[in-house]
Scaffold this motif. Structure first.
Motif, PDB file in Angstrom:
ATOM      1  N   ASP A 149       8.342 -10.006 -22.618  1.00 29.48           N
ATOM      2  CA  ASP A 149       8.520 -10.910 -21.255  1.00 29.48           C
ATOM      3  C   ASP A 149       9.054 -12.198 -21.749  1.00 29.48           C
ATOM      4  N   VAL A 150       9.664 -12.848 -20.580  1.00 27.65           N
ATOM      5  CA  VAL A 150       9.976 -14.290 -20.835  1.00 27.65           C
ATOM      6  C   VAL A 150       8.890 -15.090 -20.066  1.00 27.65           C
ATOM      7  N   ASP A 151       8.084 -15.827 -20.699  1.00 28.29           N
ATOM      8  CA  ASP A 151       6.964 -16.540 -19.626  1.00 28.29           C
ATOM      9  C   ASP A 151       7.487 -17.535 -19.049  1.00 28.29           C
ATOM     10  N   VAL A 152       7.425 -17.618 -17.511  1.00 29.23           N
ATOM     11  CA  VAL A 152       7.797 -18.708 -16.729  1.00 29.23           C
ATOM     12  C   VAL A 152       6.319 -19.344 -16.630  1.00 29.23           C
ATOM     13  N   ALA A 153       6.244 -20.452 -16.987  1.00 27.65           N
ATOM     14  CA  ALA A 153       4.898 -21.037 -16.666  1.00 27.65           C
ATOM     15  C   ALA A 153       5.357 -22.281 -15.558  1.00 27.65           C
ATOM     16  N   HIS A 154       4.470 -22.210 -14.527  1.00 25.17           N
ATOM     17  CA  HIS A 154       4.572 -23.249 -13.620  1.00 25.17           C
ATOM     18  C   HIS A 154       3.138 -23.839 -13.139  1.00 25.17           C
ATOM     19  N   PHE A 155       3.048 -24.939 -12.331  1.00 26.36           N
ATOM     20  CA  PHE A 155       1.929 -25.518 -12.165  1.00 26.36           C
ATOM     21  C   PHE A 155       1.951 -25.745 -10.535  1.00 26.36           C
ATOM     22  N   ASN A 156       1.058 -25.288  -9.841  1.00 25.50           N
ATOM     23  CA  ASN A 156       1.075 -25.764  -8.467  1.00 25.50           C
ATOM     24  C   ASN A 156      -0.251 -25.486  -7.711  1.00 25.50           C
ATOM     25  N   ALA A 157      -0.985 -26.405  -7.824  1.00 21.49           N
ATOM     26  CA  ALA A 157      -2.591 -26.483  -7.302  1.00 21.49           C
ATOM     27  C   ALA A 157      -2.513 -26.121  -6.068  1.00 21.49           C
ATOM     28  N   GLN A 158      -1.665 -26.412  -5.264  1.00 23.57           N
ATOM     29  CA  GLN A 158      -1.668 -26.273  -3.617  1.00 23.57           C
ATOM     30  C   GLN A 158      -1.314 -24.719  -3.405  1.00 23.57           C
ATOM     31  N   ASP A 159      -1.031 -24.023  -4.218  1.00 23.97           N
ATOM     32  CA  ASP A 159      -0.645 -22.584  -3.621  1.00 23.97           C
ATOM     33  C   ASP A 159      -1.040 -21.685  -4.878  1.00 23.97           C
ATOM     34  N   LEU A 160      -2.362 -21.293  -4.769  1.00 25.53           N
ATOM     35  CA  LEU A 160      -2.904 -20.447  -5.833  1.00 25.53           C
ATOM     36  C   LEU A 160      -2.542 -18.907  -5.794  1.00 25.53           C
ATOM     37  N   SER A 161      -1.813 -18.591  -4.658  1.00 17.52           N
ATOM     38  CA  SER A 161      -1.578 -17.052  -4.505  1.00 17.52           C
ATOM     39  C   SER A 161      -0.994 -16.303  -5.447  1.00 17.52           C
ATOM     40  N   LEU A 162      -1.535 -14.998  -5.839  1.00 11.61           N
ATOM     41  CA  LEU A 162      -0.512 -14.386  -6.384  1.00 11.61           C
ATOM     42  C   LEU A 162       0.912 -13.675  -6.091  1.00 11.61           C
ATOM     43  N   GLU A 163       0.997 -13.793  -4.738  1.00 13.69           N
ATOM     44  CA  GLU A 163       2.161 -13.342  -4.316  1.00 13.69           C
ATOM     45  C   GLU A 163       3.181 -14.387  -4.422  1.00 13.69           C
ATOM     46  N   THR A 164       3.117 -15.595  -4.565  1.00 12.04           N
ATOM     47  CA  THR A 164       4.071 -16.762  -4.727  1.00 12.04           C
ATOM     48  C   THR A 164       4.682 -16.285  -6.058  1.00 12.04           C
ATOM     49  N   ASP A 165       3.944 -16.122  -7.115  1.00 14.78           N
ATOM     50  CA  ASP A 165       4.430 -15.866  -8.489  1.00 14.78           C
ATOM     51  C   ASP A 165       5.046 -14.581  -8.198  1.00 14.78           C
ATOM     52  N   PRO A 188      13.153  -9.820 -19.025  1.00 14.78           N
ATOM     53  CA  PRO A 188      12.096  -9.438 -18.580  1.00 14.78           C
ATOM     54  C   PRO A 188      11.039 -10.476 -18.028  1.00 14.78           C
ATOM     55  N   TRP A 189      10.996 -10.904 -16.915  1.00 17.52           N
ATOM     56  CA  TRP A 189      10.224 -11.955 -16.409  1.00 17.52           C
ATOM     57  C   TRP A 189       8.755 -12.069 -16.192  1.00 17.52           C
ATOM     58  N   GLU A 190       8.177 -13.063 -16.513  1.00 21.31           N
ATOM     59  CA  GLU A 190       6.838 -12.937 -16.228  1.00 21.31           C
ATOM     60  C   GLU A 190       6.467 -14.338 -15.719  1.00 21.31           C
ATOM     61  N   VAL A 191       6.076 -14.622 -14.528  1.00 14.74           N
ATOM     62  CA  VAL A 191       6.097 -15.772 -13.856  1.00 14.74           C
ATOM     63  C   VAL A 191       4.404 -16.032 -13.504  1.00 14.74           C
ATOM     64  N   THR A 192       3.643 -17.044 -13.869  1.00 18.48           N
ATOM     65  CA  THR A 192       2.231 -17.389 -14.078  1.00 18.48           C
ATOM     66  C   THR A 192       2.111 -18.948 -13.578  1.00 18.48           C
ATOM     67  N   ASN A 193       1.606 -18.968 -12.364  1.00 15.32           N
ATOM     68  CA  ASN A 193       0.904 -20.258 -11.668  1.00 15.32           C
ATOM     69  C   ASN A 193      -0.332 -20.505 -12.779  1.00 15.32           C
ATOM     70  N   GLN A 194      -0.054 -21.578 -13.767  1.00 17.53           N
ATOM     71  CA  GLN A 194      -0.868 -22.100 -14.521  1.00 17.53           C
ATOM     72  C   GLN A 194      -2.252 -22.522 -13.775  1.00 17.53           C
ATOM     73  N   ALA A 195      -2.128 -23.166 -12.709  1.00 17.29           N
ATOM     74  CA  ALA A 195      -3.292 -23.682 -11.684  1.00 17.29           C
ATOM     75  C   ALA A 195      -4.137 -22.742 -11.380  1.00 17.29           C
ATOM     76  N   ALA A 196      -3.625 -21.196 -11.405  1.00  7.10           N
ATOM     77  CA  ALA A 196      -4.369 -20.398 -10.888  1.00  7.10           C
ATOM     78  C   ALA A 196      -5.164 -19.343 -12.046  1.00  7.10           C
ATOM     79  N   VAL A 197      -4.782 -19.712 -13.116  1.00  5.35           N
ATOM     80  CA  VAL A 197      -5.373 -18.624 -14.450  1.00  5.35           C
ATOM     81  C   VAL A 197      -6.763 -18.602 -14.333  1.00  5.35           C
ATOM     82  N   HIS A 198      -7.343 -19.522 -13.902  1.00  2.07           N
ATOM     83  CA  HIS A 198      -8.912 -19.474 -13.902  1.00  2.07           C
ATOM     84  C   HIS A 198      -9.556 -18.359 -12.967  1.00  2.07           C
ATOM     85  N   LEU A 199      -8.547 -17.773 -11.966  1.00  4.65           N
ATOM     86  CA  LEU A 199      -9.128 -16.818 -11.063  1.00  4.65           C
ATOM     87  C   LEU A 199      -8.931 -15.542 -11.606  1.00  4.65           C
TER      88      LEU A 199
END
Length: 193
Positions: free
Chosen positions: A62-78, A93-104
């Motif tokens: 995969d190609v990791d795309v890490a982004h940070f958006n503490a205002q929208d922690l929904s998996l759907e956005t990723d 092979p994209w893999e998008v992950t909002n790093q602000a939501a990882v703890h969930l």
């Protein structure tokens, strides 16, 4: 500090010379994500392939795309962002992950809870090996920037060391077995735990 600045420039030069990596960066840039980078294995492979003079890029799961958006922690956005990137560049092979939501979800995947991350840089600093704690992004003007909270020395010295921030010894050993670093890049030095 001067050495790190030189390594940042060297990383940017390597990335700029890679057709596939520049295509990936431009695709994410075009999605208008606020705070992001392509990092981890994509950057590691890019550099280690270059240092081994491989003419064909190593296969990435995969190609990791890490982004940070503490205002929208929904998996759907990723999922939406990943689908848009896949439509734009289906060969990546994209893999998008909002790093602000990882703890969930981290505990259910890795067996232990972690506190919420406060920034993209803090997230990158927590990735499994110090050599993978790096990322690249393009700003809206096409200028490339480096995120490397632990520096780039391990990456360019091809040294694999466990980052204890979030990775257990057992997980590190599992990753070593799965990634087969020495088989793929013979000049890599793996530091055991």
């Amino acid at each position: 500090m001067r050495e790190e600045t030189g390594l940042h420039g060297r990383l940017i030069e390597i990335a700029s010379g890679s057709t596939w990596f520049m295509t990936a960066l431009r695709a994410v840039q075009g999605m208008r994500v606020e705070e992001w980078c392509i990092g981890a294995g994509a950057v590691r492979n890019l550099v280690w392939d270059h240092l081994h003079a491989y003419s064909v890029p190593s296969k990435l799961p995969d190609v990791d795309v890490a982004h940070f958006n503490a205002q929208d922690l929904s998996l759907e956005t990723d999922e939406v962002l990943q689908a848009r990137l896949s439509a734009c560049c289906p060969h990546i092979p994209w893999e998008v992950t909002n790093q602000a939501a990882v703890h969930l979800w981290f505990e259910s995947h890795f067996g232990h809870a972690v506190p919420p991350l406060q920034s993209l840089e803090e997230a990158v600093a927590s990735w499994p090996e110090f050599a993978t704690c790096g990322g690249l992004s393009l700003d809206r003007y096409g200028r490339m920037s480096v995120v490397a909270p632990h520096g780039l020395t391990d990456l360019f010295q091809m040294r694999v060391r466990r980052n204890p921030a979030r990775v257990s010894v057992a997980t590190y050993q599992q990753r070593l077995a799965e990634k087969r670093f020495r088989e793929r890049w013979p000049n890599v030095h793996v530091v055991p735990c």
